[in-house]
Design a protein around this motif. Structure first.
Motif, PDB file in Angstrom:
ATOM      1  N   TYR A 100      -8.204 -16.261   6.325  1.00 15.47           N
ATOM      2  CA  TYR A 100      -8.417 -15.858   7.718  1.00 15.47           C
ATOM      3  C   TYR A 100      -9.518 -16.718   8.318  1.00 15.47           C
ATOM      4  O   TYR A 100     -10.543 -16.938   7.663  1.00 15.47           O
ATOM      5  CB  TYR A 100      -8.806 -14.375   7.769  1.00 15.47           C
ATOM      6  CG  TYR A 100      -7.661 -13.488   7.326  1.00 15.47           C
ATOM      7  CD1 TYR A 100      -6.702 -13.095   8.239  1.00 15.47           C
ATOM      8  CD2 TYR A 100      -7.521 -13.099   6.001  1.00 15.47           C
ATOM      9  CE1 TYR A 100      -5.625 -12.309   7.849  1.00 15.47           C
ATOM     10  CE2 TYR A 100      -6.446 -12.320   5.598  1.00 15.47           C
ATOM     11  CZ  TYR A 100      -5.501 -11.923   6.527  1.00 15.47           C
ATOM     12  OH  TYR A 100      -4.428 -11.159   6.141  1.00 15.47           O
ATOM     13  N   HIS A 154      -5.519  -5.032  14.354  1.00 11.53           N
ATOM     14  CA  HIS A 154      -5.316  -6.339  13.706  1.00 11.53           C
ATOM     15  C   HIS A 154      -4.004  -6.907  14.227  1.00 11.53           C
ATOM     16  O   HIS A 154      -3.027  -6.181  14.366  1.00 11.53           O
ATOM     17  CB  HIS A 154      -5.244  -6.130  12.190  1.00 11.53           C
ATOM     18  CG  HIS A 154      -5.342  -7.396  11.389  1.00 11.53           C
ATOM     19  ND1 HIS A 154      -4.337  -8.336  11.335  1.00 11.53           N
ATOM     20  CD2 HIS A 154      -6.336  -7.865  10.603  1.00 11.53           C
ATOM     21  CE1 HIS A 154      -4.722  -9.328  10.538  1.00 11.53           C
ATOM     22  NE2 HIS A 154      -5.930  -9.073  10.086  1.00 11.53           N
ATOM     23  N   ASN A 208      -3.267  -6.252  -4.819  1.00 10.85           N
ATOM     24  CA  ASN A 208      -3.606  -6.976  -3.588  1.00 10.85           C
ATOM     25  C   ASN A 208      -5.084  -7.329  -3.618  1.00 10.85           C
ATOM     26  O   ASN A 208      -5.929  -6.446  -3.782  1.00 10.85           O
ATOM     27  CB  ASN A 208      -3.333  -6.102  -2.353  1.00 10.85           C
ATOM     28  CG  ASN A 208      -3.424  -6.889  -1.061  1.00 10.85           C
ATOM     29  OD1 ASN A 208      -2.634  -7.802  -0.837  1.00 10.85           O
ATOM     30  ND2 ASN A 208      -4.393  -6.555  -0.229  1.00 10.85           N
ATOM     31  N   GLU A 209      -5.367  -8.604  -3.506  1.00  7.61           N
ATOM     32  CA  GLU A 209      -6.756  -9.063  -3.444  1.00  7.61           C
ATOM     33  C   GLU A 209      -7.621  -8.334  -4.473  1.00  7.61           C
ATOM     34  O   GLU A 209      -8.610  -7.665  -4.129  1.00  7.61           O
ATOM     35  CB  GLU A 209      -7.318  -8.893  -2.034  1.00  7.61           C
ATOM     36  CG  GLU A 209      -6.607  -9.783  -1.020  1.00  7.61           C
ATOM     37  CD  GLU A 209      -7.275  -9.778   0.358  1.00  7.61           C
ATOM     38  OE1 GLU A 209      -8.032  -8.836   0.651  1.00  7.61           O
ATOM     39  OE2 GLU A 209      -7.042 -10.727   1.121  1.00  7.61           O
ATOM     40  N   GLU A 245      -1.261 -14.566   3.018  1.00  9.13           N
ATOM     41  CA  GLU A 245      -1.634 -13.823   4.227  1.00  9.13           C
ATOM     42  C   GLU A 245      -2.493 -14.707   5.112  1.00  9.13           C
ATOM     43  O   GLU A 245      -3.406 -15.386   4.632  1.00  9.13           O
ATOM     44  CB  GLU A 245      -2.549 -12.631   3.880  1.00  9.13           C
ATOM     45  CG  GLU A 245      -1.905 -11.435   3.281  1.00  9.13           C
ATOM     46  CD  GLU A 245      -2.957 -10.339   3.044  1.00  9.13           C
ATOM     47  OE1 GLU A 245      -3.988 -10.316   3.755  1.00  9.13           O
ATOM     48  OE2 GLU A 245      -2.755  -9.541   2.135  1.00  9.13           O
ATOM     49  N   ARG A 268      -9.321   1.713   0.004  1.00  9.32           N
ATOM     50  CA  ARG A 268      -8.270   1.185  -0.856  1.00  9.32           C
ATOM     51  C   ARG A 268      -8.967   0.561  -2.060  1.00  9.32           C
ATOM     52  O   ARG A 268     -10.180   0.508  -2.112  1.00  9.32           O
ATOM     53  CB  ARG A 268      -7.384   0.200  -0.114  1.00  9.32           C
ATOM     54  CG  ARG A 268      -8.142  -0.937   0.508  1.00  9.32           C
ATOM     55  CD  ARG A 268      -7.225  -1.763   1.367  1.00  9.32           C
ATOM     56  NE  ARG A 268      -7.814  -3.064   1.621  1.00  9.32           N
ATOM     57  CZ  ARG A 268      -7.317  -3.936   2.488  1.00  9.32           C
ATOM     58  NH1 ARG A 268      -6.231  -3.655   3.173  1.00  9.32           N
ATOM     59  NH2 ARG A 268      -7.896  -5.092   2.670  1.00  9.32           N
ATOM     60  N   GLU A 317      -6.238  -0.460  10.397  1.00  7.43           N
ATOM     61  CA  GLU A 317      -6.196  -1.829  10.937  1.00  7.43           C
ATOM     62  C   GLU A 317      -5.358  -1.886  12.213  1.00  7.43           C
ATOM     63  O   GLU A 317      -4.652  -2.862  12.459  1.00  7.43           O
ATOM     64  CB  GLU A 317      -5.696  -2.782   9.859  1.00  7.43           C
ATOM     65  CG  GLU A 317      -6.614  -2.748   8.645  1.00  7.43           C
ATOM     66  CD  GLU A 317      -6.356  -3.849   7.636  1.00  7.43           C
ATOM     67  OE1 GLU A 317      -6.897  -4.937   7.823  1.00  7.43           O
ATOM     68  OE2 GLU A 317      -5.621  -3.604   6.669  1.00  7.43           O
ATOM     69  N   PHE A 364       0.839  -1.215   0.000  1.00  9.22           N
ATOM     70  CA  PHE A 364       0.000   0.000   0.000  1.00  9.22           C
ATOM     71  C   PHE A 364       0.871   1.262   0.000  1.00  9.22           C
ATOM     72  O   PHE A 364       0.504   2.270   0.589  1.00  9.22           O
ATOM     73  CB  PHE A 364      -0.916  -0.004   1.229  1.00  9.22           C
ATOM     74  CG  PHE A 364      -1.831  -1.200   1.298  1.00  9.22           C
ATOM     75  CD1 PHE A 364      -2.847  -1.366   0.365  1.00  9.22           C
ATOM     76  CD2 PHE A 364      -1.685  -2.164   2.275  1.00  9.22           C
ATOM     77  CE1 PHE A 364      -3.700  -2.469   0.413  1.00  9.22           C
ATOM     78  CE2 PHE A 364      -2.524  -3.273   2.334  1.00  9.22           C
ATOM     79  CZ  PHE A 364      -3.534  -3.420   1.396  1.00  9.22           C
ATOM     80  N   TRP A 396     -11.720  -7.180  11.579  1.00  8.86           N
ATOM     81  CA  TRP A 396     -12.882  -6.884  10.740  1.00  8.86           C
ATOM     82  C   TRP A 396     -14.083  -7.783  11.046  1.00  8.86           C
ATOM     83  O   TRP A 396     -15.076  -7.744  10.330  1.00  8.86           O
ATOM     84  CB  TRP A 396     -12.507  -6.945   9.257  1.00  8.86           C
ATOM     85  CG  TRP A 396     -11.614  -8.094   8.882  1.00  8.86           C
ATOM     86  CD1 TRP A 396     -10.254  -8.045   8.763  1.00  8.86           C
ATOM     87  CD2 TRP A 396     -11.986  -9.455   8.611  1.00  8.86           C
ATOM     88  NE1 TRP A 396      -9.758  -9.283   8.427  1.00  8.86           N
ATOM     89  CE2 TRP A 396     -10.793 -10.165   8.322  1.00  8.86           C
ATOM     90  CE3 TRP A 396     -13.200 -10.141   8.581  1.00  8.86           C
ATOM     91  CZ2 TRP A 396     -10.786 -11.516   8.009  1.00  8.86           C
ATOM     92  CZ3 TRP A 396     -13.187 -11.498   8.269  1.00  8.86           C
ATOM     93  CH2 TRP A 396     -11.991 -12.161   7.979  1.00  8.86           C
TER      94      TRP A 396
HETATM   95  C1  GAL Z   1      -6.603  -8.783   3.737  1.00  7.08           C
HETATM   96  C2  GAL Z   1      -5.775  -7.691   3.103  1.00  7.08           C
HETATM   97  C3  GAL Z   1      -4.727  -7.161   4.057  1.00  7.08           C
HETATM   98  C4  GAL Z   1      -5.347  -6.878   5.401  1.00  7.08           C
HETATM   99  C5  GAL Z   1      -5.974  -8.153   5.892  1.00  7.08           C
HETATM  100  C6  GAL Z   1      -6.568  -8.027   7.270  1.00  7.08           C
HETATM  101  O1  GAL Z   1      -7.811  -8.922   3.094  1.00  7.08           O
HETATM  102  O2  GAL Z   1      -5.135  -8.149   1.943  1.00  7.08           O
HETATM  103  O3  GAL Z   1      -4.167  -5.996   3.514  1.00  7.08           O
HETATM  104  O4  GAL Z   1      -6.297  -5.875   5.285  1.00  7.08           O
HETATM  105  O5  GAL Z   1      -7.003  -8.519   5.032  1.00  7.08           O
HETATM  106  O6  GAL Z   1      -7.124  -9.239   7.709  1.00  7.08           O
END
Ligand code: GAL
Length: 680
Positions: free
Chosen positions: A279, A362, A148-149, A311, A110, A359, A44, A319
């Motif tokens: 996640y 997180h 990213n995603e 990730e 974003r 975040e 980012f 979130w």
């Molecule tokens: C993903 C994202 C990361 C971060 C992460 C948090 O979706 O690629 O940048 O935001 O979630 O869990």
């Protein structure tokens, strides 16, 4: 990852620009302690690299790359297109996506860009080109991380530029506007088009559902293709300056996915490495299976090579409504569940938990508390375990004997327009089939419809809620039974063709002949209502009025309007082939009973004898083979396989797996090496 990887990658997103420069000294010290081998930089960072148009400030990146390289840490360098800088959005607010209701999104998030916008494309290519030119052959950079995603936030854009792009896409797909009219059934409501230029994206309008189901499905396809075009453009720019592999991080889940990962992964030459983020959800009652499911699904995209977990969270995310940390030991188990199923590395979002920004709560590999924390201690242990498990790197996962078929577009088609049962999570049906088999210790490969030829490798193929089907898919499913293997088709499969048009003449139109059944009525059950089915089963959510034309009845409905009619059927095909139809929705126990019947005599079970509840997967290569055994239960279990546990060094004819633990057994030679990771 390359098939020649010599270690399992370990690390995460590294965002040093969030911290004063001196924090990097501690970062490098802690990375060394944890055994970090790979970090993703700059996801980012556009606004940091280029604080105003044309002023590139990359000294800190130069210095960071050099320091990481000096420390023996490789870099997965991101193109920073996931976050266009504020000045660019101020200059060109027209690149921000427009919602279905016509509202242009504001700056502040974003992925604030429209994939079809030429200004955006030019800007993206400019920054990607500048980075690729400068770092294309930097010795620290071993891989490129494009965006990213993609689609996570800008999956659809309904602006006029997107509309014009969509019209061109349709013209190419259909050639002639009457072909489009026929495919979408525009005679209904008199929606006939005479020019492609009259077709608009399915914007908000006063109608039921999102509009014409054919239009909605094609807009999903188009939106995936528009993002794919963007990805190709970034890849081409990188490739002009660098020979390093490129990846982009997917969000493989239960689906429907935001874009068509199966097609993206299959595109020749586009991605040299496939990767995904994952996640766990605190409320998921089957978290361990959830990890196995997405890993199996991810591997299915390209089963003949390893992939990368790009990730995951070392603790809690921020979130979900309640962000519960992983339980002690879960980090290791989850990491090894991914590795067992083909991941050649485990990376996290992010290295150091942010103190500020969106975040800030997180988790990171280094939490707010720093080194003195349970999370960092587990991270350090995991680093050591992954080093010990290095021989797994580059090996392939042994094929399972059972496949679950999935289709990226089927979930989109199901969600496009009103259905007999609204809000029914049809793509959950694939996860349910996987879960039921997983609970029995039976390994499953997830096969996307882009890889139909793979179906010939399996003894049992489950087709759960594959709502949309091409005739090619239907034939490949039929071929499974024709060659003597077994197919189990679940409800809501094979109902519409690729234009999202119902195949008429009795459900499930595309599979009727294979299954030997004819269904003339669908009957969703009201919430909380269940219907008894022979064999002690109860249907919930969904039933059908089935006639068995050319199939034997395995179980009948016992009550309700379809009492005495077939609920589950089997058609024998040739000497050993079987085609089962399960017309009702069941809970896991009942579905398990049906799948046990369908698998009867196949001798399915864990790849080696293990105590109940243990999960065992074999990865191998010609030079040896390995068993990864996870124990998510709260009691110790046994795995009966001779060899050496790579994590403890213990060599034994069988191994105890303590509650919650993981063992990785290098199998003793004597069993045939895994020459054939494919079952042929
Ligand atoms: C993903 C994202 C990361 C971060 C992460 C948090 O979706 O690629 O940048 O935001 O979630 O869990």
């Amino acid at each position: 990852m390359s098939q020649h990887a010599r270690h399992l990658a370990f690390g995460g997103d590294y965002n040093p620009e969030q911290w004063p420069a001196e924090v990097q000294d501690e970062d490098l010290e802690l990375m060394a302690e944890a055994g970090v081998t790979l970090v993703t930089l700059g996801v980012f960072s556009w606004g940091t690299y280029e604080p105003e148009r044309g002023r590139l400030e990359l000294d800190w990146l130069d210095a960071t790359l050099d320091r990481l390289h000096g420390a023996g840490i490789a870099v997965d360098l991101a193109t920073p297109t996931a976050a266009p800088p504020v000045w660019l959005l101020q200059e060109h607010p027209e690149i921000l996506p427009v919602s279905r209701t016509g509202q242009r999104y504001a700056q502040g998030g974003r992925l604030g860009w429209c994939a079809s916008h030429p200004v955006w494309r030019a800007e993206a290519e400019r920054i990607v080109g500048a980075l690729a030119e400068r770092y294309g052959d930097h010795p620290a950079v071993t891989m490129w991380h494009l965006g990213n995603e993609l689609g996570g936030g800008n999956r659809h854009c309904y602006c006029d530029v997107s509309a014009a792009h969509f019209q061109r896409w349709l013209a190419e797909r259909y050639g002639d506007v009457d072909a489009l009219n026929a495919a979408w059934g525009t005679a209904f409501w008199g929606h006939r088009y005479t020019r492609f230029e009259h077709v608009l994206p399915p914007r908000d309008s006063e109608t039921i559902g999102r509009g014409n189901p054919g239009l909605v499905l094609d807009f999903d396809r188009f939106s995936s293709d528009a993002l794919l075009e963007h990805l190709r453009a970034e890849a081409a720019v990188v490739r002009a300056h660098s020979d390093r592999p490129v990846t982009t991080n997917f969000m493989v889940g239960t689906g429907p996915h935001v874009v068509d990962y199966a097609r993206w992964a299959a595109e020749p030459g586009l991605l040299q490495v496939t990767s995904t983020d994952h996640y766990v959800h605190a409320t998921d009652e089957h978290r361990a299976q959830g990890v196995a499911w997405i890993s199996d699904r991810m591997r299915g995209l390209r089963p003949d090579e390893p992939w990368l977990l790009m990730e995951t969270a070392a603790g809690a995310v921020s979130w979900q409504p309640r962000n519960v940390p992983l339980t002690p030991g879960e980090l290791r188990r989850n990491a090894f569940s991914h590795v067992a199923r083909g991941a050649d590395g485990v990376l996290f979002f992010q290295w150091r938990a942010s103190a500020a920004g969106a975040e800030q709560f997180h988790s990171g590999m280094v939490p707010h508390a720093g080194r003195r924390s349970r999370t960092f201690a587990e991270v350090v242990e995991l680093g050591a375990d992954l080093r010990a498990a290095a021989p797994l790197a580059g090996t392939l996962v042994e094929r399972a004997r059972v496949a679950v078929l999935v289709d990226e577009e089927a979930g989109w088609a199901w969600e496009a327009g009103p259905k007999p049962i609204w809000g029914y999570p049809i793509t959950e049906l694939a996860r349910q089939a996987h879960r039921v088999l997983h609970a029995r210790g039976i390994r499953v490969d997830v096969v996307p419809t882009t890889r139909l030829a793979d179906l010939e490798l399996y003894d049992l193929v489950v087709v759960p809620g594959v709502f949309l089907m091409s005739t090619g898919t239907a034939s490949a499913v039929a071929a499974v039974a024709d060659r003597g293997a077994r197919v189990v088709v679940g409800h809501l499969s094979g109902l519409v063709d690729p234009t999202n048009r119902v195949v008429t003449g009795g459900y499930p139109g595309l599979l009727r002949e294979l299954l030997g059944v004819h269904v003339d009525e669908q009957h969703p059950l009201l919430d909380g209502v269940t219907v008894a089915v022979e064999g002690g089963l109860r249907a919930r959510d969904w039933t059908e009025r089935v006639e068995a034309d050319d199939a034997s009845v395995v179980a009948r409905y016992l009550e309700g309007p379809y009492a005495e009619r077939p609920a589950v059927t089997r058609r024998d095909v040739g000497a050993t082939g079987q085609a089962w139809y399960v017309s009702a929705a069941f809970d896991d126990d009942a579905l398990g009973t049906v799948l046990d019947l369908a698998a009867d005599g196949l001798g399915l079970g864990p790849v080696v004898p293990v105590s109940p509840g243990l999960d065992v997967v074999r990865r191998g290569a010609p030079q040896g083979s390995y068993l990864v055994v996870l124990n998510p239960t709260d009691r110790a279990g046994e795995v009966h396989a001779a060899g050496t546990d790579l994590l403890t060094g213990v060599t034994a004819p069988s191994h105890t797996v303590p509650a919650g633990a993981v063992v990785v057994i290098a199998e003793e030679l004597g069993r045939a090496p895994l020459a054939a990771t494919r079952r042929t």
